[in-house]
Design a protein around this motif. Structure first.
Motif, PDB file in Angstrom:
ATOM      1  N   TYR A 163       0.867  -1.178   0.022  1.00 40.92           N
ATOM      2  CA  TYR A 163       0.131   0.033   0.047  1.00 40.92           C
ATOM      3  C   TYR A 163       0.907   1.347  -0.191  1.00 40.92           C
ATOM      4  O   TYR A 163       0.607   2.182  -0.681  1.00 40.92           O
ATOM      5  N   ALA A 164       1.616   1.200   0.898  1.00 40.14           N
ATOM      6  CA  ALA A 164       2.783   2.377   0.977  1.00 40.14           C
ATOM      7  C   ALA A 164       3.659   2.685  -0.582  1.00 40.14           C
ATOM      8  O   ALA A 164       3.575   3.898  -0.851  1.00 40.14           O
ATOM      9  N   ARG A 165       3.716   1.518  -1.187  1.00 38.23           N
ATOM     10  CA  ARG A 165       4.666   1.857  -2.397  1.00 38.23           C
ATOM     11  C   ARG A 165       3.467   2.342  -3.475  1.00 38.23           C
ATOM     12  O   ARG A 165       3.930   3.125  -4.180  1.00 38.23           O
ATOM     13  N   ILE A 166       2.500   1.900  -3.481  1.00 36.60           N
ATOM     14  CA  ILE A 166       1.544   2.354  -4.552  1.00 36.60           C
ATOM     15  C   ILE A 166       1.003   3.756  -4.033  1.00 36.60           C
ATOM     16  O   ILE A 166       0.933   4.528  -4.902  1.00 36.60           O
ATOM     17  N   MET A 167       1.241   4.361  -2.856  1.00 34.80           N
ATOM     18  CA  MET A 167       0.773   5.601  -2.685  1.00 34.80           C
ATOM     19  C   MET A 167       2.023   6.591  -3.287  1.00 34.80           C
ATOM     20  O   MET A 167       1.550   7.779  -3.292  1.00 34.80           O
ATOM     21  N   ARG A 168       2.981   6.066  -3.358  1.00 38.70           N
ATOM     22  CA  ARG A 168       4.014   6.996  -3.895  1.00 38.70           C
ATOM     23  C   ARG A 168       3.559   7.520  -5.311  1.00 38.70           C
ATOM     24  O   ARG A 168       3.630   8.686  -5.667  1.00 38.70           O
ATOM     25  N   LYS A 169       3.178   6.830  -6.127  1.00 39.16           N
ATOM     26  CA  LYS A 169       2.703   7.225  -7.325  1.00 39.16           C
ATOM     27  C   LYS A 169       1.333   7.755  -7.229  1.00 39.16           C
ATOM     28  O   LYS A 169       1.346   8.850  -8.098  1.00 39.16           O
ATOM     29  N   ILE A 170       0.446   7.334  -6.523  1.00 37.75           N
ATOM     30  CA  ILE A 170      -0.905   8.124  -6.383  1.00 37.75           C
ATOM     31  C   ILE A 170      -0.515   9.694  -5.665  1.00 37.75           C
ATOM     32  O   ILE A 170      -0.958  10.637  -6.230  1.00 37.75           O
ATOM     33  N   TRP A 172       2.313  11.240  -6.280  1.00 36.20           N
ATOM     34  CA  TRP A 172       2.955  12.095  -7.145  1.00 36.20           C
ATOM     35  C   TRP A 172       1.694  12.891  -8.160  1.00 36.20           C
ATOM     36  O   TRP A 172       1.801  13.825  -8.702  1.00 36.20           O
ATOM     37  N   GLU A 173       0.874  11.777  -8.603  1.00 35.82           N
ATOM     38  CA  GLU A 173      -0.140  12.174  -9.604  1.00 35.82           C
ATOM     39  C   GLU A 173      -1.037  13.589  -9.057  1.00 35.82           C
ATOM     40  O   GLU A 173      -1.335  14.110  -9.455  1.00 35.82           O
ATOM     41  N   GLU A 174      -1.502  12.874  -7.629  1.00 36.62           N
ATOM     42  CA  GLU A 174      -2.513  14.091  -7.078  1.00 36.62           C
ATOM     43  C   GLU A 174      -1.877  15.209  -7.035  1.00 36.62           C
ATOM     44  O   GLU A 174      -2.560  16.460  -6.979  1.00 36.62           O
ATOM     45  N   SER A 175      -0.619  15.600  -6.745  1.00 29.74           N
ATOM     46  CA  SER A 175       0.176  16.853  -6.572  1.00 29.74           C
ATOM     47  C   SER A 175      -0.073  17.463  -8.034  1.00 29.74           C
ATOM     48  O   SER A 175      -0.477  18.773  -7.962  1.00 29.74           O
ATOM     49  N   PHE A 176      -0.174  16.941  -9.330  1.00 36.13           N
ATOM     50  CA  PHE A 176      -0.498  17.661 -10.259  1.00 36.13           C
ATOM     51  C   PHE A 176      -2.205  17.888 -10.521  1.00 36.13           C
ATOM     52  O   PHE A 176      -2.048  19.080 -11.012  1.00 36.13           O
ATOM     53  N   HIS A 177      -2.803  17.270  -9.854  1.00 35.41           N
ATOM     54  CA  HIS A 177      -4.382  17.494  -9.694  1.00 35.41           C
ATOM     55  C   HIS A 177      -4.694  18.922  -9.115  1.00 35.41           C
ATOM     56  O   HIS A 177      -5.278  19.725  -9.533  1.00 35.41           O
ATOM     57  N   ILE A 178      -3.804  19.131  -8.050  1.00 32.28           N
ATOM     58  CA  ILE A 178      -3.753  20.370  -6.934  1.00 32.28           C
ATOM     59  C   ILE A 178      -3.504  21.503  -7.972  1.00 32.28           C
ATOM     60  O   ILE A 178      -4.386  22.669  -8.012  1.00 32.28           O
ATOM     61  N   LEU A 179      -2.516  21.397  -8.512  1.00 33.19           N
ATOM     62  CA  LEU A 179      -1.894  22.461  -9.440  1.00 33.19           C
ATOM     63  C   LEU A 179      -3.044  22.861 -10.615  1.00 33.19           C
ATOM     64  O   LEU A 179      -3.321  24.203 -11.060  1.00 33.19           O
ATOM     65  N   HIS A 180      -3.705  21.863 -11.078  1.00 32.86           N
ATOM     66  CA  HIS A 180      -4.661  22.163 -12.138  1.00 32.86           C
ATOM     67  C   HIS A 180      -5.798  22.705 -11.525  1.00 32.86           C
ATOM     68  O   HIS A 180      -6.523  23.839 -12.006  1.00 32.86           O
TER      69      HIS A 180
END
Length: 299
Positions: free
Chosen positions: A145-152, A154-162
């Motif tokens: 779970y912790a490993r998958i959260m790295r990808k999630i 990273w992508e969520e940080s771009f959603h906030i910028l959007h």
């Protein structure tokens, strides 16, 4: 508590990690599975408030950005359902429980999106609240779970910028566009304040006890308030809580939400709960033939 469970608890509380094939107590497995399943459900249901706005987005660039964001969220759901499968619950069973209303998804996805201002607030502030919790999950004791959260994360940080870009465009536009943001903010503030859950102390939270979560609910809410209330005020927007203020010792005071209302919403009694679940049931029924065809061919 038997000796093996006590040893496991000491391992996770001291920072140790657990892999899929490792032994784990039944309570740990059950709580972890339910937690990740709700996370997966939330990613899947979280696309619905925004999907209706793809064709109504104001420019081609906005359509493409929103489509990419939705694709990310569906991908996150697939990754998380895989974690649940490894813990013993098949993906089909997760989806059946979701559309039958037997499992939950996050409170914010039970509310309607009425304007383009809602899309901006969701991507900026709802995703910001989410990533605070998600970054804390990078320290989860269950390593997959912790490993998958790295990808999630990273992508969520771009959603906030959007989302922030959408908001900045609106608040620097016409008076009507600015009002879209303020009106959406007024409606979304209560769900946002409920987002991190009731303020249960960390030492009473079984999710923290097993180090599935590494952050107390109130700590997450305080972090959100500290990071985003000043940004909202900087844009000249207001928040619908006259009690909201930062004390001299750095703690944010606010009007406490109605936690009974939160429980009612996540139990399927939110303003858009029935509509969202009906859509997901219809969507699943429409693509069921694909699953049957693929499985038949594989057999």
């Amino acid at each position: 508590m038997d000796g093996r469970t006590a040893e496991f608890l000491e391992h996770v509380q001291s920072g140790g990690l657990v892999e899929t094939g490792d032994w784990m107590p039944d309570e740990y497995r059950a709580r972890l599975q339910k937690f990740v399943e709700m996370h997966a459900n939330s990613e899947l249901m979280g696309v619905l408030p925004e999907r209706d706005w793809i064709l109504r987005a104001p420019t081609l660039q906005r359509k493409l950005a929103l489509t990419a964001k939705i694709q990310d969220e569906v991908g996150h759901a697939q990754l998380l359902y895989r974690v649940v499968e490894d813990l013993g619950k098949p993906r089909d069973a997760c989806l059946e429980d979701l559309i039958a209303g037997r499992s939950k998804f996050h409170n914010v996805f039970h509310y309607p999106t009425r304007t383009w201002g809602d899309v901006g607030v969701i991507a900026w502030l709802v995703d910001a609240a989410a990533i605070i919790s998600q970054k804390a999950l990078l320290k989860c004791s269950y390593a997959p779970y912790a490993r998958i959260m790295r990808k999630i994360c990273w992508e969520e940080s771009f959603h906030i910028l959007h989302g922030r870009d959408v908001i900045l465009t609106l608040v620097t536009g016409t008076d009507g566009q600015r009002e879209l943001v303020q009106e959406a903010l007024d409606r979304w503030w209560e769900p946002l304040m409920m987002f991190h859950g009731n303020p249960i102390p960390a030492d009473e939270d079984p999710m923290v006890h097993w180090r599935i979560k590494s952050q107390a609910n109130e700590d997450a809410r305080q972090q959100f308030l500290e990071g985003y209330v000043p940004q909202v005020w900087e844009l000249g927007l207001t928040l619908p809580d006259p009690r909201l203020r930062r004390t001299d010792d750095g703690v944010w005071e606010y009007t406490e939400p109605d936690w009974d209302k939160l429980m009612a919403v996540v139990s399927g009694n939110g303003p858009a709960s029935a509509e969202r679940l009906a859509f997901r049931r219809l969507s699943r029924a429409e693509v069921d033939w694909v699953s049957r065809a693929v499985l038949a061919e594989a057999a």
